[in-house]
Design a protein around this motif. Structure first.
Motif, PDB file in Angstrom:
ATOM      1  N   LEU A  49       0.835  -1.197   0.000  1.00  0.00           N
ATOM      2  CA  LEU A  49       0.000   0.000   0.000  1.00  0.00           C
ATOM      3  C   LEU A  49       0.869   1.246   0.000  1.00  0.00           C
ATOM      4  O   LEU A  49       1.630   1.483   0.946  1.00  0.00           O
ATOM      5  CB  LEU A  49      -0.922   0.016   1.220  1.00  0.00           C
ATOM      6  CG  LEU A  49      -1.881   1.213   1.305  1.00  0.00           C
ATOM      7  CD1 LEU A  49      -2.883   1.192   0.151  1.00  0.00           C
ATOM      8  CD2 LEU A  49      -2.602   1.225   2.644  1.00  0.00           C
ATOM      9  N   GLY A  84       2.873  -4.047   3.480  1.00  0.00           N
ATOM     10  CA  GLY A  84       2.319  -5.045   2.576  1.00  0.00           C
ATOM     11  C   GLY A  84       2.837  -6.426   2.860  1.00  0.00           C
ATOM     12  O   GLY A  84       3.602  -6.653   3.793  1.00  0.00           O
ATOM     13  N   ALA A 108      -3.412  -5.585   0.739  1.00  0.00           N
ATOM     14  CA  ALA A 108      -2.648  -4.380   1.056  1.00  0.00           C
ATOM     15  C   ALA A 108      -3.245  -3.641   2.244  1.00  0.00           C
ATOM     16  O   ALA A 108      -2.523  -3.181   3.136  1.00  0.00           O
ATOM     17  CB  ALA A 108      -2.593  -3.465  -0.163  1.00  0.00           C
TER      18      ALA A 108
END
Length: 201
Positions: A43, A73, A87
């Protein structure tokens, strides 16, 4: 002036070329097809009220990639509905970011790593106040990098090091004391290119 959300949405839409750890090493065997790799997601979460990107420094005692800089992540679990769900879950587990505070703007093309993962970078905005809480034993530190630094292509360089008996080239985008390199830098480099292309339109 284009606002942050519009810039990121346009960049996601403009990003069509997958990246990999193999891009800078044409003499090495080509990257394997993404379909044959383990799925993962990270993310890239920017604060909506200023544009800072949240990054983590992995704990020094970890077996894999100790002390490295990373986006929150990890692997896509069977219980995840897909990369976006993975994520968001990993960001909640690693830095305490509630899913409800994240506006997902989309995913970029998969990044293939030399360690056997097909990673989907998910781009999002963090709305409202948020104080990161590093996951004990997993995350040493959470820090922030301004969008202006991430988006500046002149900040990126290529370096080389010996890895498993051969020289490998990789991207870096240092920020203060933080050495951001490898897959993380390569994915941010792809985002920077997309942002730069959007800005030139």
């Amino acid at each position: 002036m284009i606002d942050l959300r519009s810039r990121l949405v346009a960049a996601v839409a403009a990003s069509a070329v997958p990246s990999s750890d193999f891009d800078l090493n044409p003499e090495a065997p080509p990257a394997p097809p993404a379909a044959g790799l383990r799925r993962a997601a990270v993310l890239a979460a920017f604060r909506a009220d200023g544009g800072n990107l949240l990054l983590t420094q992995r704990a020094s005692g970890l077996r894999h990639h100790p002390g490295q800089i990373a986006l929150p992540g990890g692997k896509v679990d069977p219980t995840d509905s897909g990369p976006i769900a993975a994520a968001l879950r990993e960001a909640r587990e690693e830095i305490g970011l509630p899913e409800a505070q994240v506006e997902v703007l989309g995913g970029m093309p998969v990044h293939r790593t030399v360690t056997g993962f097909a990673v989907t970078p998910v781009i999002g905005l963090i709305h409202g106040p948020f104080t990161p809480v590093p996951e004990p034993g997993e995350v040493e530190e959470v820090f922030e990098v301004p969008l202006a630094h991430v988006a500046d292509l002149t900040r990126y360089r290529v370096e080389r090091r010996m890895w498993r008996g051969t020289w490998r080239s990789y991207d870096i985008v240092p920020f203060g004391p933080y050495y951001i390199w490898g897959a993380t830098a390569r994915m941010l480099h792809a985002l920077a290119h997309a942002l730069d292309g959007e800005a030139r339109q």
